[in-house]
Design a protein around this motif. Structure first.
Motif, PDB file in Angstrom:
ATOM      1  N   PRO A   1       0.625  -1.080  -0.537  1.00  0.00           N
ATOM      2  CA  PRO A   1      -0.214   0.223   0.285  1.00  0.00           C
ATOM      3  C   PRO A   1       1.020   1.466  -0.201  1.00  0.00           C
ATOM      4  CG  PRO A   1      -0.907  -1.451   1.059  1.00  0.00           C
ATOM      5  CD  PRO A   1       0.727  -2.215   1.375  1.00  0.00           C
ATOM      6  N   GLY A   2       1.897   1.043   0.644  1.00  0.00           N
ATOM      7  CA  GLY A   2       2.899   2.506   0.820  1.00  0.00           C
ATOM      8  C   GLY A   2       3.084   3.211  -1.064  1.00  0.00           C
ATOM      9  N   LEU A   3       4.101   1.379  -1.229  1.00  0.00           N
ATOM     10  CA  LEU A   3       4.378   2.182  -3.225  1.00  0.00           C
ATOM     11  C   LEU A   3       3.111   2.455  -3.628  1.00  0.00           C
ATOM     12  CD1 LEU A   3       6.356   1.414  -5.000  1.00  0.00           C
ATOM     13  CD2 LEU A   3       5.833  -0.400  -5.361  1.00  0.00           C
ATOM     14  N   ARG A   4       1.556   2.071  -3.361  1.00  0.00           N
ATOM     15  CA  ARG A   4       0.227   1.954  -4.548  1.00  0.00           C
ATOM     16  C   ARG A   4       0.267   3.235  -3.559  1.00  0.00           C
ATOM     17  NH1 ARG A   4      -2.046  -2.320  -6.451  1.00  0.00           N
ATOM     18  NH2 ARG A   4      -3.707  -1.462  -6.279  1.00  0.00           N
ATOM     19  N   ASN A   5       0.568   4.054  -2.838  1.00  0.00           N
ATOM     20  CA  ASN A   5       0.022   5.829  -3.035  1.00  0.00           C
ATOM     21  C   ASN A   5       1.054   6.638  -3.354  1.00  0.00           C
ATOM     22  OD1 ASN A   5      -2.125   4.785  -1.274  1.00  0.00           O
ATOM     23  ND2 ASN A   5      -1.424   4.835   0.731  1.00  0.00           N
TER      24      ASN A   5
ATOM     25  N   VAL B   1      14.262  11.524 -13.069  1.00  0.00           N
ATOM     26  CA  VAL B   1      14.631  10.253 -12.048  1.00  0.00           C
ATOM     27  C   VAL B   1      13.430   9.702 -11.370  1.00  0.00           C
ATOM     28  CG1 VAL B   1      16.055   9.862 -11.030  1.00  0.00           C
ATOM     29  CG2 VAL B   1      17.145  11.196 -12.524  1.00  0.00           C
ATOM     30  N   GLY B   2      13.237   9.162 -11.354  1.00  0.00           N
ATOM     31  CA  GLY B   2      11.740   8.312 -11.041  1.00  0.00           C
ATOM     32  C   GLY B   2      12.675   7.200 -10.214  1.00  0.00           C
ATOM     33  N   TYR B   3      12.082   6.931  -9.104  1.00  0.00           N
ATOM     34  CA  TYR B   3      12.381   4.936  -8.553  1.00  0.00           C
ATOM     35  C   TYR B   3      11.273   4.869  -7.583  1.00  0.00           C
ATOM     36  CZ  TYR B   3      13.111   7.108  -4.279  1.00  0.00           C
ATOM     37  OH  TYR B   3      13.025   7.570  -3.230  1.00  0.00           O
ATOM     38  N   TRP B   4      11.227   3.789  -7.233  1.00  0.00           N
ATOM     39  CA  TRP B   4      11.168   2.212  -6.054  1.00  0.00           C
ATOM     40  C   TRP B   4      11.425   1.679  -5.634  1.00  0.00           C
ATOM     41  CZ3 TRP B   4       9.556  -2.240  -7.208  1.00  0.00           C
ATOM     42  CH2 TRP B   4       9.401  -2.225  -8.603  1.00  0.00           C
ATOM     43  N   THR B   5      11.102   1.749  -4.501  1.00  0.00           N
ATOM     44  CA  THR B   5      11.612  -0.085  -3.469  1.00  0.00           C
ATOM     45  C   THR B   5      10.802  -0.736  -3.351  1.00  0.00           C
ATOM     46  OG1 THR B   5      13.491   1.779  -3.033  1.00  0.00           O
ATOM     47  CG2 THR B   5      13.413  -0.630  -1.923  1.00  0.00           C
TER      48      THR B   5
ATOM     49  N   LEU C   1       2.632   5.816  -6.394  1.00  0.00           N
ATOM     50  CA  LEU C   1       2.370   5.957  -7.795  1.00  0.00           C
ATOM     51  C   LEU C   1       1.128   6.400  -8.567  1.00  0.00           C
ATOM     52  CD1 LEU C   1       5.154   2.826  -7.323  1.00  0.00           C
ATOM     53  CD2 LEU C   1       5.569   4.974  -8.031  1.00  0.00           C
ATOM     54  N   LEU C   2       1.964   6.901 -10.052  1.00  0.00           N
ATOM     55  CA  LEU C   2       0.161   6.695 -10.527  1.00  0.00           C
ATOM     56  C   LEU C   2      -0.577   5.443 -11.229  1.00  0.00           C
ATOM     57  CD1 LEU C   2       1.100  10.071 -12.696  1.00  0.00           C
ATOM     58  CD2 LEU C   2       0.063  10.498 -10.715  1.00  0.00           C
ATOM     59  N   HIS C   3       1.001   4.663 -12.023  1.00  0.00           N
ATOM     60  CA  HIS C   3       0.617   3.736 -13.061  1.00  0.00           C
ATOM     61  C   HIS C   3       0.020   2.453 -11.541  1.00  0.00           C
ATOM     62  CE1 HIS C   3       0.317   6.730 -16.037  1.00  0.00           C
ATOM     63  NE2 HIS C   3       1.472   6.913 -15.560  1.00  0.00           N
ATOM     64  N   LEU C   4      -1.196   1.999 -12.055  1.00  0.00           N
ATOM     65  CA  LEU C   4      -1.010   0.415 -10.526  1.00  0.00           C
ATOM     66  C   LEU C   4      -0.744  -1.201 -11.330  1.00  0.00           C
ATOM     67  CD1 LEU C   4      -3.509   1.941  -8.006  1.00  0.00           C
ATOM     68  CD2 LEU C   4      -0.851   2.033  -8.001  1.00  0.00           C
ATOM     69  N   VAL C   5      -0.110  -1.676 -10.526  1.00  0.00           N
ATOM     70  CA  VAL C   5       0.087  -2.791 -11.192  1.00  0.00           C
ATOM     71  C   VAL C   5      -0.551  -3.811 -10.035  1.00  0.00           C
ATOM     72  CG1 VAL C   5       1.641  -4.596 -11.627  1.00  0.00           C
ATOM     73  CG2 VAL C   5       1.817  -2.311 -12.432  1.00  0.00           C
ATOM     74  N   ALA C   6      -1.782  -4.016 -10.299  1.00  0.00           N
ATOM     75  CA  ALA C   6      -2.950  -5.239  -9.911  1.00  0.00           C
ATOM     76  C   ALA C   6      -2.640  -6.246 -10.738  1.00  0.00           C
ATOM     77  CB  ALA C   6      -4.421  -4.503  -9.485  1.00  0.00           C
ATOM     78  N   ASP C   7      -2.375  -6.842 -11.016  1.00  0.00           N
ATOM     79  CA  ASP C   7      -2.036  -8.790 -11.521  1.00  0.00           C
ATOM     80  C   ASP C   7      -1.309  -8.654 -12.903  1.00  0.00           C
ATOM     81  OD1 ASP C   7      -3.776  -7.368 -14.007  1.00  0.00           O
ATOM     82  OD2 ASP C   7      -5.914  -7.898 -13.063  1.00  0.00           O
ATOM     83  N   GLU C   8      -1.352  -9.846 -12.939  1.00  0.00           N
ATOM     84  CA  GLU C   8      -0.510  -9.727 -14.886  1.00  0.00           C
ATOM     85  C   GLU C   8      -0.768  -9.157 -15.526  1.00  0.00           C
ATOM     86  OE1 GLU C   8       0.479 -14.384 -14.711  1.00  0.00           O
ATOM     87  OE2 GLU C   8       1.424 -14.884 -13.135  1.00  0.00           O
ATOM     88  N   ALA C   9      -2.055  -9.070 -15.906  1.00  0.00           N
ATOM     89  CA  ALA C   9      -2.485  -8.658 -17.334  1.00  0.00           C
ATOM     90  C   ALA C   9      -2.014  -6.911 -16.996  1.00  0.00           C
ATOM     91  CB  ALA C   9      -3.404  -8.358 -17.089  1.00  0.00           C
ATOM     92  N   ASP C  10      -2.370  -6.436 -15.394  1.00  0.00           N
ATOM     93  CA  ASP C  10      -1.510  -4.564 -15.379  1.00  0.00           C
ATOM     94  C   ASP C  10       0.143  -4.986 -15.859  1.00  0.00           C
ATOM     95  OD1 ASP C  10      -4.214  -3.842 -15.285  1.00  0.00           O
ATOM     96  OD2 ASP C  10      -4.095  -4.112 -12.926  1.00  0.00           O
ATOM     97  N   ALA C  11       0.321  -5.519 -15.390  1.00  0.00           N
ATOM     98  CA  ALA C  11       2.135  -6.014 -15.222  1.00  0.00           C
ATOM     99  C   ALA C  11       2.424  -5.673 -16.761  1.00  0.00           C
ATOM    100  CB  ALA C  11       3.077  -6.802 -14.606  1.00  0.00           C
ATOM    101  N   GLU C  12       1.717  -6.708 -17.651  1.00  0.00           N
ATOM    102  CA  GLU C  12       1.934  -6.561 -18.862  1.00  0.00           C
ATOM    103  C   GLU C  12       2.380  -5.379 -19.951  1.00  0.00           C
ATOM    104  OE1 GLU C  12       0.409 -10.640 -20.865  1.00  0.00           O
ATOM    105  OE2 GLU C  12       1.472 -12.067 -19.151  1.00  0.00           O
ATOM    106  N   ARG C  13       0.961  -4.908 -19.882  1.00  0.00           N
ATOM    107  CA  ARG C  13       0.997  -3.194 -20.264  1.00  0.00           C
ATOM    108  C   ARG C  13       2.031  -2.407 -19.386  1.00  0.00           C
ATOM    109  NH1 ARG C  13      -4.488  -4.514 -19.645  1.00  0.00           N
ATOM    110  NH2 ARG C  13      -5.054  -4.137 -17.319  1.00  0.00           N
ATOM    111  N   TRP C  14       2.325  -2.365 -18.434  1.00  0.00           N
ATOM    112  CA  TRP C  14       2.986  -1.809 -17.654  1.00  0.00           C
ATOM    113  C   TRP C  14       4.254  -2.045 -18.387  1.00  0.00           C
ATOM    114  CZ3 TRP C  14       7.654  -2.632 -15.524  1.00  0.00           C
ATOM    115  CH2 TRP C  14       7.808  -1.059 -14.350  1.00  0.00           C
TER     116      TRP C  14
END
Length: 180
Positions: A35-39, A99-103, A41-54
């Protein structure tokens, strides 16, 4: 430029920064469950289909030369995915980029973000020197104290407070680093 930055992968100590791959999808989805990461970032990845689009968006950005996103993996831990670092370069020749990043939650507190940001910074100033890249910006919301520490540790000086504007509900900090 001696090498094509679209194909670049490089090391930073025990970290490897490399283009994202299809086999990163499970770890990417897991990272985005935080949840900390999701709050943040603009573009969320909820499942494999989202990850493939990302992943497609990242590949398109790399091909167009407008975004160079790197998976950050810890080679000391079996190539564990620990984060992401990106150079957002929307106007080649403009002299500046962001520059952008997340951990990933499981990798925080290990000094990964400053190390990855520092490595990306050096790579960007070298890879795009001929294009006139002289300034990098790192922006975060004012309540993100961890990102403020990462910026400072990575040599990005605080420059100014940016007023809140959609989609960000809070003011932001602008940190800047100039090529030497």
């Amino acid at each position: 430029m001696s090498e094509d930055p679209r194909a670049a992968a490089f090391s930073a100590g025990l970290l490897l920064l490399r283009p994202w791959r299809q086999d990163d999808i499970p770890a990417l989805v897991e990272a985005y469950r935080d949840p900390g990461l999701r709050n943040r970032l603009l573009h969320l990845v909820a499942d494999e289909a989202d990850a493939e689009r990302w992943l497609r968006v990242q590949a398109e950005g790399r091909e167009s030369g407008t975004r160079f996103d790197f998976a950050v993996v810890d080679t000391a831990r079996g190539d564990e995915l620990v984060g992401d670092v990106a150079l957002k370069y929307p106007h080649p020749g403009s002299g500046s980029a962001e520059v952008g990043y997340w951990t990933a939650a499981w990798a925080r507190g290990r000094g990964i973000a400053p190390q990855a940001v520092e490595a990306l910074t050096g790579w960007a100033f070298t890879a795009f020197a001929a294009d006139g890249l002289r300034r990098l910006e790192l922006i975060h919301q004012v309540d993100n104290e961890a990102s403020c520490r990462v910026a400072v540790k990575s040599g990005y000086a605080f420059a100014e407070i940016l007023p809140a504007r959609a989609p960000w509900p809070l003011d932001g900090h602008l940190h800047v680093r100039h090529a030497e």
